[in-house]
Write an enzyme that holds these catalytic residues in place. Structure first.
Site, PDB file in Angstrom:
ATOM      1  CE  LYS A 181      52.079  91.333  83.199  1.00 23.01           C
ATOM      2  NZ  LYS A 181      52.909  92.441  83.506  1.00 23.01           N
TER       3      LYS A 181
ATOM      4  NE  ARG B 141      54.008  99.643  81.542  1.00 20.06           N
ATOM      5  CZ  ARG B 141      55.275  99.318  81.304  1.00 20.06           C
ATOM      6  NH1 ARG B 141      55.939  99.491  80.218  1.00 20.06           N
ATOM      7  NH2 ARG B 141      55.889  98.526  82.467  1.00 20.06           N
TER       8      ARG B 141
ATOM      9  CG  ASP C  66      55.266  89.409  83.881  1.00 22.44           C
ATOM     10  OD1 ASP C  66      56.186  88.547  84.106  1.00 22.44           O
ATOM     11  OD2 ASP C  66      55.104  90.343  84.206  1.00 22.44           O
TER      12      ASP C  66
ATOM     13  CE  LYS D 181      39.444  72.087  61.250  1.00 23.79           C
ATOM     14  NZ  LYS D 181      38.064  72.200  61.852  1.00 23.79           N
TER      15      LYS D 181
ATOM     16  CG  ASN E 286      55.718  94.982  81.895  1.00 22.12           C
ATOM     17  OD1 ASN E 286      55.078  94.463  82.738  1.00 22.12           O
ATOM     18  ND2 ASN E 286      57.160  95.093  81.819  1.00 22.12           N
TER      19      ASN E 286
ATOM     20  CG  ASN F 177      65.698  89.798  90.977  1.00 28.69           C
ATOM     21  OD1 ASN F 177      65.816  88.534  90.592  1.00 28.69           O
ATOM     22  ND2 ASN F 177      64.795  90.188  91.729  1.00 28.69           N
TER      23      ASN F 177
ATOM     24  CB  ALA G 256      36.486  72.312  36.488  1.00 32.19           C
TER      25      ALA G 256
HETATM   26  C1  UD1 Z   1      60.464  92.479  90.104  1.00 30.96           C
HETATM   27  C2  UD1 Z   1      61.647  92.438  90.986  1.00 30.96           C
HETATM   28  C3  UD1 Z   1      62.919  93.087  90.700  1.00 30.96           C
HETATM   29  C4  UD1 Z   1      63.217  92.152  89.067  1.00 30.96           C
HETATM   30  C5  UD1 Z   1      61.872  92.265  88.146  1.00 30.96           C
HETATM   31  C6  UD1 Z   1      62.271  91.274  87.087  1.00 30.96           C
HETATM   32  C7  UD1 Z   1      60.711  92.746  93.275  1.00 30.96           C
HETATM   33  C8  UD1 Z   1      60.324  93.826  94.383  1.00 30.96           C
HETATM   34  N1  UD1 Z   1      61.320  93.339  92.382  1.00 30.96           N
HETATM   35  O1  UD1 Z   1      60.295  93.755  90.021  1.00 30.96           O
HETATM   36  O2  UD1 Z   1      64.092  92.947  91.249  1.00 30.96           O
HETATM   37  O3  UD1 Z   1      64.301  92.831  88.510  1.00 30.96           O
HETATM   38  O4  UD1 Z   1      60.774  91.737  88.843  1.00 30.96           O
HETATM   39  O5  UD1 Z   1      61.278  91.247  86.406  1.00 30.96           O
HETATM   40  O6  UD1 Z   1      60.489  91.828  93.747  1.00 30.96           O
HETATM   41  N2  UD1 Z   1      52.939  90.382  91.643  1.00 30.96           N
HETATM   42  C9  UD1 Z   1      52.040  89.963  92.324  1.00 30.96           C
HETATM   43  N3  UD1 Z   1      51.483  90.287  93.390  1.00 30.96           N
HETATM   44  C10 UD1 Z   1      51.900  91.629  93.770  1.00 30.96           C
HETATM   45  C11 UD1 Z   1      52.888  92.203  93.049  1.00 30.96           C
HETATM   46  C12 UD1 Z   1      53.651  91.632  92.040  1.00 30.96           C
HETATM   47  O7  UD1 Z   1      51.602  88.578  92.021  1.00 30.96           O
HETATM   48  O8  UD1 Z   1      51.414  91.875  94.846  1.00 30.96           O
HETATM   49  C13 UD1 Z   1      53.584  89.647  90.346  1.00 30.96           C
HETATM   50  C14 UD1 Z   1      53.247  90.390  89.103  1.00 30.96           C
HETATM   51  O9  UD1 Z   1      52.068  90.063  88.555  1.00 30.96           O
HETATM   52  C15 UD1 Z   1      54.575  90.038  88.270  1.00 30.96           C
HETATM   53  C16 UD1 Z   1      55.534  89.743  89.535  1.00 30.96           C
HETATM   54  O10 UD1 Z   1      55.029  89.674  90.679  1.00 30.96           O
HETATM   55  O11 UD1 Z   1      54.195  88.965  87.421  1.00 30.96           O
HETATM   56  C17 UD1 Z   1      56.731  90.761  89.572  1.00 30.96           C
HETATM   57  O12 UD1 Z   1      55.784  91.849  89.739  1.00 30.96           O
HETATM   58  P1  UD1 Z   1      56.329  93.412  89.104  1.00 30.96           P
HETATM   59  O13 UD1 Z   1      55.534  94.407  89.846  1.00 30.96           O
HETATM   60  O14 UD1 Z   1      56.392  93.265  87.690  1.00 30.96           O
HETATM   61  O15 UD1 Z   1      57.935  93.760  89.806  1.00 30.96           O
HETATM   62  P2  UD1 Z   1      58.993  94.395  89.244  1.00 30.96           P
HETATM   63  O16 UD1 Z   1      58.821  95.792  89.442  1.00 30.96           O
HETATM   64  O17 UD1 Z   1      59.162  94.114  87.824  1.00 30.96           O
HETATM   65 CA    CA Z   2      57.938  93.339  85.701  1.00 26.80          CA
END
Ligand code: UD1
Ligand code: CA
Length: 426
Positions: free
Chosen positions: A21, A14, A105, A320, A230, A172, A394
Site C-alpha cells: 500500500k 482493500r 498511508d 522530457k 485504504n 484521533n 518538411a
Molecule cells: C488508528 C487509530 C485510530 C485513529 C486512526 C487514524 C489505533 C488503535 N487506532 O486506527 O484511533 O483514528 O488510526 O487513521 O491506533 N500498523 C502497523 N502495524 C500494526 C497495525 C497497524 O504498522 O500491527 C500501521 C498500519 O499500516 C497503518 C497504521 O498503523 O499505517 C494505522 O493502522 P490502522 O489499522 O489503519 O489503524 P486504524 O484502525 O485506522
Molecule cells: Ca487507518
C-alpha cells in the site's frame, strides 16, 4: 534532534494490489515518500524509523534506495499500532528527545503542520501530544474523550465506543509527539483487552494520564491533511486533493489555469506569473516554466523540462528532459526529449526528436540552436546538432549535423501523373 516512527506494516487489503500500500504513488512519489519528506522538511528530524511488515522486503529495498536517513524495522507478526511503534525501542534505548509517530498511508500531511504540531508540543510543555481533528462524520476513527475540565482523558476506538462516545466528533488523526524517555515505558504495559485484541498505540494517552505525564491534543486545521489511503478510490481522491492545492497555489501566484479540474501539476514544478495552462495538461516531475508561456491544451511535460519566457507548447506535445529558450514554439503533435532548443525556434507540427536507440537502450541528445525552423513531420535522429538559423524542410529525417544557416532536406522527388485517376477508372 527529533526522530520519527512511521507505521507502515499493515496489509492494505482493500488496495487489491500486489504492490504494498505505502508504495503506491501520487505524481511518481510513494505515499511513504510523502510522509518521510514531510518529516524531513520540518528541518527538525534527523532519523526516521519505518515499521514494515506486509511485503517488508519491497519496502525495505525502496527505503534503502531512496531515503538515507530512514531505516526500516520489521514487525512480524503485526499485533497492532502500539506493538508497531514499540519495534523502534531497541534503536532508541538511550534516546532522550521527542519522537513523532505517524502513519505511512497519509501522504497529504505537510511539513508545516508537523512543525507547528511539534512546536505546540514544546510550547505546552507536553509529554504526549496527539493530533486531533473535528469531523462531521467521525465514523471508523478513534474518538478523543475529554474530561469535564476539557483535558484529554483517553482515546476510544469506534469498535470499543459507547453510543455517547461514538457521538464525539473530535477524532484521533493518528499522529503523536512524545517525549520518548518518559513514554517508552508505556509500551511494555499496553494490554490487548479490547474489541480487536490488539496493542493499541492510542492507549498511551490513558497511560500518560495515569502516570502523571502532561497530555495534550493539537487540533488540525486542514482535515484533508490526514486523509488516509485504504483503496484505489482513496488514492485517486488524495491525488485530486493534492493537485488542487498545487493548482490553487499557482493561481494565487498569477498563473492562469483555465480548467483546474483537468490540469495536473506536480509539486516540484515552478511556473512564473502570466503563463497560461490550457485544459487537460499533465505536468509531472521537476520542471521550471517561465512567464507568458502557453502550455496545452493536452500537453505533457514529463520532468527535467526548463522553459524560458514566451514559449508555446501546444496540443499533443510531449516534452522530457529538455531546455527551451525564449520565444520558441512547438505548437502541435511533437516529441522533444533529451534536447536543448534555442530561442526563436519554430518546431513544425509532428516533429520528433528520436532520442532512444532500442537496441543499445541508449538515449542521445539533440541540440537545436537559436532561430532554427524545423518543417512539419521531421525526425531528428540524436545525437545531432542543428546550427543557428538553419532550416529543415518538411518531412526530413536528420541524421547528420546541420551547419548554421543551411537548408537540410531529405525528400523523395514529388511525381505528378496527369489524368492517372481517370485512367484507372475507365
Ligand atoms: C488508528 C487509530 C485510530 C485513529 C486512526 C487514524 C489505533 C488503535 N487506532 O486506527 O484511533 O483514528 O488510526 O487513521 O491506533 N500498523 C502497523 N502495524 C500494526 C497495525 C497497524 O504498522 O500491527 C500501521 C498500519 O499500516 C497503518 C497504521 O498503523 O499505517 C494505522 O493502522 P490502522 O489499522 O489503519 O489503524 P486504524 O484502525 O485506522
Ligand atoms: Ca487507518
Amino acid at each position: 534532534m527529533l526522530k520519527s516512527i512511521i507505521l507502515a506494516a499493515g496489509k492494505g487489503t482493500r488496495m487489491k494490489s500486489e504492490t504494498p500500500k505505502v508504495l503506491h504513488e501520487i505524481f511518481n512519489k510513494s505515499l511513504l515518500g510523502y510522509v518521510i519528506e514531510a518529516v524531513n522538511n520540518t528541518g527538525l528530524a534527523d532519523e526516521n524509523f519505518v515499521i514494515v511488515g506486509h511485503q517488508a522486503e519491497r519496502v525495505e529495498e525502496y527505503i534503502k534506495n531512496n531515503y538515507q536517513n530512514a531505516r526500516t524495522v520489521l514487525q512480524s507478526p503485526q499485533l497492532g499500532t502500539g506493538h508497531a511503534a514499540s519495534m523502534a525501542l531497541p534503536y532508541l534505548k538511550d534516546f532522550d528527545g521527542e519522537v513523532v509517530i505517524l502513519c505511512g498511508d497519509t501522504p497529504l500531511i505537510t511539513s508545516e503542520t508537523i512543525k507547528e504540531f511539534v512546536e505546540n508540543h514544546r510550547a505546552q510543555k507536553s509529554d504526549i501530544t496527539v493530533m486531533s481533528a473535528v469531523f462531521d462524520n467521525p465514523a471508523n476513527y478513534g474518538r478523543i474523550i475529554r474530561k469535564t475540565d476539557g483535558k484529554v482523558d483517553c482515546i476510544v476506538e469506534e469498535k470499543d465506543a459507547t453510543p455517547e462516545q461514538k457521538a464525539v466528533k473530535e477524532i484521533n488523526a493518528g499522529i503523536y509527539c512524545v517525549n520518548w524517555a518518559k513514554v517508552k515505558q508505556a509500551f511494555s504495559q499496553l494490554k490487548t483487552n479490547n474489541a480487536q485484541g490488539e496493542y493499541y498505540l492510542t492507549d498511551i494517552i490513558k497511560w500518560g494520564n495515569e502516570n502523571g505525564l502532561a497530555v495534550d491534543a493539537y487540533i488540525l486545521k486542514d482535515n484533508e491533511e490526514i486523509f488516509g489511503i485504504n483503496s484505489k478510490l482513496n488514492l485517486a481522491e488524495a491525488a485530486k486533493m493534492l493537485n488542487r492545492k498545487i493548482v490553487n497555489k499557482h493561481l494565487a501566484n498569477g498563473v492562469t489555469i483555465i480548467d483546474p479540474d483537468t490540469t495536473w501539476i506536480s509539486p516540484e514544478t515552478k511556473i512564473e506569473a502570466d503563463t497560461i495552462i490550457y485544459p487537460s495538461t499533465y505536468i509531472e516531475g521537476e520542471n521550471v516554466i517561465g512567464k507568458n508561456c502557453k502550455i496545452g491544451p493536452f500537453a505533457h511535460l514529463r520532468g527535467g523540462v526548463v522553459i524560458e519566457d514566451d514559449v508555446k507548447i501546444g496540443n499533443f506535445v510531449e516534452v522530457k528532459k529538455t531546455t527551451i529558450k525564449s520565444h520558441t514554439n512547438a505548437c502541435h503533435l511533437t516529441y522533444l526529449g533529451d534536447s536543448e532548443v534555442g530561442s526563436g525556434v519554430n518546431i513544425g507540427a509532428g516533429t520528433i526528436t528520436a532520442n532512444y536507440n532500442p537496441l543499445t537502450k541508449e538515449k542521445s541528445k539533440t541540440v537545436i540552436k537559436d532561430n532554427v525552423k524545423i518543417g512539419s513531420n521531421s525526425v531528428i535522429v540524436a545525437p545531432v546538432e542543428i546550427g543557428e538559423g538553419a532550416n529543415v524542410g518538411a518531412l526530413s529525417c536528420i541524421t547528420k549535423p546541420v551547419a548554421e544557416w543551411a537548408l537540410a532536406l531529405t525528400r523523395a522527388p514529388l511525381k505528378i501523373v496527369e489524368g492517372w485517376v481517370k485512367r484507372q477508372t475507365k
